[in-house]
Design a protein around this motif. Structure first.
Motif, short mmCIF file in Angstrom:
data_model
loop_
_atom_site.label_atom_id
_atom_site.label_comp_id
_atom_site.label_asym_id
_atom_site.label_seq_id
_atom_site.Cartn_x
_atom_site.Cartn_y
_atom_site.Cartn_z
N PHE A 1 -13.46 -6.51 -0.71
CA PHE A 1 -13.44 -5.48 0.32
C PHE A 1 -14.84 -4.90 0.54
O PHE A 1 -15.30 -4.74 1.67
CB PHE A 1 -12.46 -4.38 -0.08
CG PHE A 1 -12.36 -3.24 0.90
CD1 PHE A 1 -11.58 -3.36 2.05
CD2 PHE A 1 -13.05 -2.07 0.69
CE1 PHE A 1 -11.49 -2.31 2.95
CE2 PHE A 1 -12.98 -1.02 1.59
CZ PHE A 1 -12.19 -1.14 2.72
N ASN A 2 -15.53 -4.60 -0.54
CA ASN A 2 -16.88 -4.05 -0.43
C ASN A 2 -17.87 -5.09 0.10
O ASN A 2 -18.82 -4.73 0.82
CB ASN A 2 -17.35 -3.55 -1.79
CG ASN A 2 -16.61 -2.29 -2.23
OD1 ASN A 2 -16.35 -1.41 -1.42
ND2 ASN A 2 -16.28 -2.21 -3.50
N PHE B 1 0.82 -1.21 0.00
CA PHE B 1 0.00 0.00 0.00
C PHE B 1 0.86 1.26 0.00
O PHE B 1 0.48 2.28 -0.60
CB PHE B 1 -0.95 -0.01 1.21
CG PHE B 1 -0.26 0.13 2.54
CD1 PHE B 1 -0.06 1.37 3.11
CD2 PHE B 1 0.17 -1.01 3.22
CE1 PHE B 1 0.57 1.49 4.34
CE2 PHE B 1 0.80 -0.89 4.45
CZ PHE B 1 1.01 0.36 5.01
N SER C 1 -8.70 2.12 -6.73
CA SER C 1 -10.12 1.93 -7.07
C SER C 1 -10.25 1.07 -8.33
O SER C 1 -11.04 1.37 -9.24
CB SER C 1 -10.82 3.29 -7.28
OG SER C 1 -10.78 4.03 -6.08
N GLU D 1 -5.74 -2.76 -5.20
CA GLU D 1 -6.97 -2.45 -5.91
C GLU D 1 -7.79 -1.40 -5.17
O GLU D 1 -8.49 -0.60 -5.79
CB GLU D 1 -7.78 -3.73 -6.11
CG GLU D 1 -7.13 -4.71 -7.09
CD GLU D 1 -7.98 -5.94 -7.33
OE1 GLU D 1 -9.11 -6.00 -6.80
OE2 GLU D 1 -7.53 -6.84 -8.06
N GLN D 2 -7.70 -1.41 -3.84
CA GLN D 2 -8.43 -0.40 -3.08
C GLN D 2 -7.81 0.98 -3.27
O GLN D 2 -8.53 1.98 -3.41
CB GLN D 2 -8.42 -0.79 -1.59
CG GLN D 2 -9.29 0.08 -0.71
CD GLN D 2 -10.77 -0.06 -1.02
OE1 GLN D 2 -11.19 -1.07 -1.54
NE2 GLN D 2 -11.54 0.95 -0.70
N VAL D 3 -6.48 1.07 -3.27
CA VAL D 3 -5.81 2.37 -3.43
C VAL D 3 -6.14 2.97 -4.80
O VAL D 3 -6.42 4.17 -4.91
CB VAL D 3 -4.29 2.21 -3.25
CG1 VAL D 3 -3.56 3.48 -3.67
CG2 VAL D 3 -3.96 1.87 -1.80
N TYR E 1 -11.03 -5.66 -4.80
CA TYR E 1 -11.90 -4.50 -4.53
C TYR E 1 -13.32 -4.96 -4.23
O TYR E 1 -13.98 -4.44 -3.32
CB TYR E 1 -11.86 -3.57 -5.74
CG TYR E 1 -12.59 -2.26 -5.56
CD1 TYR E 1 -12.02 -1.24 -4.80
CD2 TYR E 1 -13.82 -2.03 -6.16
CE1 TYR E 1 -12.68 -0.02 -4.64
CE2 TYR E 1 -14.47 -0.82 -6.00
CZ TYR E 1 -13.90 0.18 -5.25
OH TYR E 1 -14.55 1.38 -5.09
N ILE F 1 -5.96 -6.89 -2.57
CA ILE F 1 -7.01 -6.05 -1.99
C ILE F 1 -6.52 -4.62 -1.77
O ILE F 1 -7.18 -3.65 -2.14
CB ILE F 1 -7.51 -6.67 -0.67
CG1 ILE F 1 -8.17 -8.02 -0.96
CG2 ILE F 1 -8.50 -5.75 0.02
CD1 ILE F 1 -8.65 -8.73 0.28
N LEU F 2 -5.34 -4.48 -1.17
CA LEU F 2 -4.85 -3.14 -0.84
C LEU F 2 -4.56 -2.32 -2.10
O LEU F 2 -4.92 -1.15 -2.20
CB LEU F 2 -3.61 -3.23 0.04
CG LEU F 2 -3.82 -3.79 1.45
CD1 LEU F 2 -2.50 -3.88 2.19
CD2 LEU F 2 -4.79 -2.91 2.22
N SER G 1 -7.15 6.31 -10.95
CA SER G 1 -8.15 5.36 -10.47
C SER G 1 -8.92 4.78 -11.65
O SER G 1 -8.87 5.30 -12.78
CB SER G 1 -9.14 6.05 -9.52
OG SER G 1 -9.86 7.08 -10.19
#
Length: 326
Positions: free
Chosen positions: A284-285, A151, A275, A271-273, A281, A268-269, A171
Motif C-alpha cells: 500500500f505504501n 475492512f 497498521s 493490515e492497513q486498518v 501494508y 492489504i485492507l 495497532s
C-alpha cells in the motif's frame, strides 16, 4: 509424467507473461517517483531541470528505451536484484521485504490454513448431518459472517475489542518497548498484537470454506459408490471422510491453492486498518509513493507464489483424482 510436464510448461509460460506485465503496469501508471519528489520540493520554490536530473540519478530511475529497460529488468529478476526503494530511500528492496514477509507469513499463512481445515471439517459435518442443527448452525452462521467485508469486520473488532474493552492492542506488530528477537517474550507479544488481525481474517473467510465443502459433499453423497459403501456396513466416519469427502474436497482444494498463493500478498485492507507491518501494508505504501522497484518486487513475489500454489494443486489433482490426467 506427460501430465506433469504439461503443467510445468504452462507454469513457465504464465510466469513469463506475469513478469512482463509486472514490468509494464507500473510504467503505465500516471506520474512518476520524480514527479512525487518534485511536488514535495516545489513547496519551497520552482524546481529546475538540473534538480530533476539529480533526483532521477539519486533514485536510480532507469533511462533509455522501454525495450532496454525490459532487458535490464529481466536480468535483475534472474539475479533477484531489485535495487533500492524510492519511497524508503536508501533502503534496499530486499531488506524491506525481508522485514515484512515473516509477519505476513505467520499471520495470514497460519490463519488461512486454520480456516481451511476448520471450515472443511465443519462442511463435512454439516453435509453428513444435513437437516439437523449441526447443519443449520455452521451454514447459517457461516453465511452470515461471510457477508461482512474484511475492512468492516476489522473496524468493528478494533472498536469493540481494542478501544472499548481494551482487550487487545489496536495497532502494530509488537510493543514499542519490545526488542525483535526469537525470545518467548517477544513471540508472545507479537502473537498478542496479531490476535485482532488474525481473528478478522479467520471469521470472514471461514464461511466460504464451510458452504463450499458442504455443497460439494452433498452432491458426492448421492453417488453410487457412497451408497455401496454404506450398504456394506462401513462406519459413518469412514464413509464420510475416506469416500465422500476425498472427492468432494477437490473444489475446496482449488480455492485453498489460490488462497495459499495469496498469503504472500498479505491482506492489504486488514493490515492497513491495524497498521500491521506486513507485505500488504508495505505494498500500500509502495503504491502511494509510486515506488517502482518495491512494487515490481512485491507484485512478482505475489505472482510467483500464486503460480507455484496453482502448480502444486494441479499436481495434487492428478494424485487425488486420476481422471484429471486424461
Amino acid at each position: 509424467m506427460r501430465y506433469a510436464l504439461q503443467k510445468v510448461g504452462l507454469f513457465l509460460l504464465t510466469l513469463w507473461a506475469a513478469v512482463s506485465l509486472n514490468f509494464l503496469l507500473p510504467r503505465l501508471m500516471p506520474g512518476s517517483p520524480t514527479d512525487a519528489a518534485i511536488a514535495r520540493l516545489s513547496e519551497n520554490g520552482p524546481v529546475t531541470e538540473a534538480t530533476r536530473a539529480a533526483i532521477e540519478a539519486q533514485l536510480g530511475i532507469p533511462g533509455g528505451s522501454l525495450w532496454s529497460q525490459y532487458v535490464a529488468y529481466l536480468g535483475q529478476v534472474v539475479r533477484l536484484d531489485f535495487g533500492n526503494s524510492y519511497a524508503f530511500y536508501p533502503e534496499p528492496v530486499a531488506a524491506l521485504i525481508g522485514q515484512a514477509l515473516p509477519y505476513t507469513l505467520v499471520l495470514v499463512g497460519a490463519v488461512t490454513v486454520l480456516a481451511f481445515v476448520v471450515g472443511t471439517l465443519l462442511g463435512v459435518l454439516a453435509a453428513w448431518r444435513r437437516g439437523t442443527w449441526l447443519d443449520a448452525l455452521p451454514t447459517v452462521g457461516g453465511s452470515f459472517v461471510n457477508t461482512f467485508p474484511y475492512f468492516w469486520t476489522a473496524l468493528l473488532l478494533l472498536f469493540v475489542l481494542g478501544y472499548l474493552w481494551h482487550l487487545f492492542p489496536s495497532s502494530g506488530a509488537y510493543s514499542a518497548t519490545a526488542v525483535p528477537d526469537l525470545s518467548w517474550e517477544f513471540l508472545g507479544d507479537a502473537l498478542y498484537h496479531a490476535a485482532l488481525p488474525a481473528l478478522t481474517m479467520f471469521v470472514t473467510s471461514l464461511g466460504g470454506w464451510i458452504i463450499g465443502m458442504r455443497n460439494a459433499m452433498i452432491n458426492t453423497l448421492g453417488d453410487d459408490y457412497v451408497t455401496f459403501a454404506e450398504a456394506n456396513g462401513l462406519r459413518g466416519r469412514t464413509v464420510a471422510l475416506r469416500y465422500a469427502a476425498r472427492n468432494a474436497i477437490l473444489p475446496n482444494l482449488t480455492g485453498f491453492g489460490l488462497a495459499l498463493g495469496g498469503v504472500v500478498g498479505g491482506s492489504i485492507l486488514v493490515e492497513q486498518v491495524f497498521s500491521y507491518p506486513g507485505i500488504g501494508y508495505l505494498l500500500f505504501n509502495a503504491v502511494l509513493g509510486q515506488d517502482y522497484p518495491l512494487m515490481q518486487a512485491l507484485f512478482l513475489m505475489i505472482t510467483v507464489s500464486v503460480l507455484v500454489a496453482n502448480l502444486v494443486v494441479d499436481l495434487l489433482y492428478g494424485v487425488l483424482d486420476p481422471r484429471t490426467r486424461r
